[in-house]
Design an enzyme around this catalytic site. Sequence first.
Site, PDB file in Angstrom:
ATOM      1  N   GLU A 286       0.721  -1.335   0.011  1.00 25.87           N
ATOM      2  CA  GLU A 286       0.113  -0.041   0.056  1.00 25.87           C
ATOM      3  C   GLU A 286       0.816   1.309   0.019  1.00 25.87           C
ATOM      4  O   GLU A 286       0.497   2.339  -0.293  1.00 25.87           O
ATOM      5  CB  GLU A 286      -0.998  -0.134   1.259  1.00 25.87           C
ATOM      6  CG  GLU A 286      -2.124   0.750   1.242  1.00 25.87           C
ATOM      7  CD  GLU A 286      -3.243   0.414   2.136  1.00 25.87           C
ATOM      8  OE1 GLU A 286      -3.878  -0.612   1.898  1.00 25.87           O
ATOM      9  OE2 GLU A 286      -3.126   1.155   2.991  1.00 25.87           O
ATOM     10  N   HIS A 307       7.213 -27.228  -1.474  1.00 24.24           N
ATOM     11  CA  HIS A 307       6.658 -28.225  -2.195  1.00 24.24           C
ATOM     12  C   HIS A 307       5.230 -27.806  -3.146  1.00 24.24           C
ATOM     13  O   HIS A 307       4.399 -28.551  -3.638  1.00 24.24           O
ATOM     14  CB  HIS A 307       5.893 -29.197  -1.273  1.00 24.24           C
ATOM     15  CG  HIS A 307       7.173 -29.777  -0.612  1.00 24.24           C
ATOM     16  ND1 HIS A 307       7.748 -31.010  -0.797  1.00 24.24           N
ATOM     17  CD2 HIS A 307       8.018 -29.456   0.678  1.00 24.24           C
ATOM     18  CE1 HIS A 307       8.809 -31.204  -0.169  1.00 24.24           C
ATOM     19  NE2 HIS A 307       8.930 -30.285   0.951  1.00 24.24           N
ATOM     20  N   LYS A 421     -14.002   0.989  -3.382  1.00 28.85           N
ATOM     21  CA  LYS A 421     -15.119   1.353  -2.629  1.00 28.85           C
ATOM     22  C   LYS A 421     -16.102   2.065  -3.195  1.00 28.85           C
ATOM     23  O   LYS A 421     -17.572   2.143  -3.152  1.00 28.85           O
ATOM     24  CB  LYS A 421     -14.562   2.517  -1.491  1.00 28.85           C
ATOM     25  CG  LYS A 421     -13.546   1.702  -0.332  1.00 28.85           C
ATOM     26  CD  LYS A 421     -13.358   2.651   0.521  1.00 28.85           C
ATOM     27  CE  LYS A 421     -12.139   1.872   1.663  1.00 28.85           C
ATOM     28  NZ  LYS A 421     -11.681   3.117   2.352  1.00 28.85           N
TER      29      LYS A 421
HETATM   30  O1  PA5 Z   1      -3.457   1.553   6.117  1.00 19.75           O
HETATM   31  C1  PA5 Z   1      -4.504   1.798   5.792  1.00 19.75           C
HETATM   32  O2  PA5 Z   1      -4.519   3.107   6.050  1.00 19.75           O
HETATM   33  C2  PA5 Z   1      -5.633   1.017   5.654  1.00 19.75           C
HETATM   34  O3  PA5 Z   1      -5.462  -0.306   5.672  1.00 19.75           O
HETATM   35  C3  PA5 Z   1      -6.570   1.187   6.848  1.00 19.75           C
HETATM   36  O4  PA5 Z   1      -6.013   0.657   7.833  1.00 19.75           O
HETATM   37  C4  PA5 Z   1      -7.974   0.423   6.303  1.00 19.75           C
HETATM   38  O5  PA5 Z   1      -8.364   0.799   5.292  1.00 19.75           O
HETATM   39  C5  PA5 Z   1      -9.000   0.646   7.392  1.00 19.75           C
HETATM   40  O6  PA5 Z   1      -9.465   1.940   7.673  1.00 19.75           O
HETATM   41  P1  PA5 Z   1      -9.949   2.430   8.710  1.00 19.75           P
HETATM   42  O7  PA5 Z   1      -9.240   2.123  10.164  1.00 19.75           O
HETATM   43  O8  PA5 Z   1     -10.336   3.867   8.734  1.00 19.75           O
HETATM   44  O9  PA5 Z   1     -11.183   1.550   9.097  1.00 19.75           O
END
Ligand code: PA5
Length: 446
Positions: A286, A307, A421
């Site tokens: 990310e 394996h 989303k």
């Molecule tokens: O690293 C990030 O920002 C994301 O993975 C969020 O943690 C994830 O989308 C969850 O978001 P939130 O904590 O706002 O529910």
Amino acid sequence: MSIKLNDKYLSSFVNDHAYSMIQPQVTLADSMLRSKSGPGNTFLGWIDLPVNYDKEEFARIKTCAEKIKKTCDVLVVIGIGGSYLGSRAVIEFLKSPMYNSLKKDTPDIYFAGNCISTDSLNEILAVCEGKDICVNVISKSGTTTEPAIAFRVFRALLEEKYGKEGARERIFVTTDKARGTLKEFSTAAGYETFVVPDDVGGRFSVLSAVGLLPIACAGIDIDELMAGAASAMEKYKDPNLENNDCYRYAALRNILNRMGKSVEVLASYEPFTAMLSEWWKQLFGESEGKDQKGIFPSSVIFSTDLHSLGQFIQDGTRTMFETVINVENTGSSFKIPEDHANIDGLNFLSGMDLNDVKKTAMNGTILAHVDGGVPNIVINVSDRNAYSLGELIYFFELACAVSGYLLAVNPFNQPGVESYKKNMFALLGKPGYEDLRVELEERLKN
Ligand code: PA5
């Protein structure tokens, strides 16, 4: 020293001058990070979090964990992405992937709200039947759909089981300190709340209340975890690649990427690291996968995956490099028994510790993969304990930030996550997405 990088297996892939050539870029990345002048500079709270954290809240986390341990058989941790991967990784690494089946004086912990699976939700509800339950819902934004659905379900369950007053004593919320639906709702309902710091993004938040409350509920020493991270914070301050294993790892990833290695395989010989790999994949994936750039993070557990994926790694498309996590002392041993009949022909291993067989398998595999054209980096982790893991977590977070700057991306945003989303909300009929819904439905029809 708990964490040590071994890059000796790279000698046939990376020339010495590659390090000196990339050094100025590393120095610049370090200075942008430390002076908070680079992209994403409002999300750098994780850098000194191991020492600069809210001590009053930290004490409250410990008290709350004691309360949860006393009052429930099951803790349901609701969150997704950075709001759950870190705590699960730490619990599995330090306790066991089979934590819930262990004999223990801490509650079972189930993770909900991290997918949209009916079966998964129903299975967690089924194992909660007849048990005393507490819930820790974690969402920085407070609006993420997956955890919001799960929280709606578990809140109703707790209110039905214990009444509104009783449920209030069993629901703990980790969210933004002031903003968002979850915060407003918690204030109105009177739930105890913990804070996701403004300047710490989800995937960098394991050492905040996000990770620490569930981790403490599992009986893990969070002081040790923070102490390990604090030692890494001190250790990796020198930008010189000669003295900084963390920056060396970040630099090597980029040197290899520039040579066409676009996939990093995080390999380990211990199943208890599997969730740590998931956390690592989110951290790097990310942070770096944007602007049509990035190294695709993947993971394997050996020898299991030798394996299944071993053939590909040895002999398939040559686009990958491997980073091996070698936990040197796991704290347990197992002698391979003697068998007089020796029908399986294994007596040459009798009396040998299984750890030594594992080490031999690792060494043999590294050499074979290097011979097959896969550069191998080894990260030695001295012990399976909270201190070493704290150090490793910080090592990866800092390496990820520097590596992202070397790649010339903003490692602290995640604009790509919004696309699915938007489409999901439109197709589900969320108010405000009407036009997009028509457009997407048309595309799906054709
Ligand atoms: O690293 C990030 O920002 C994301 O993975 C969020 O943690 C994830 O989308 C969850 O978001 P939130 O904590 O706002 O529910």
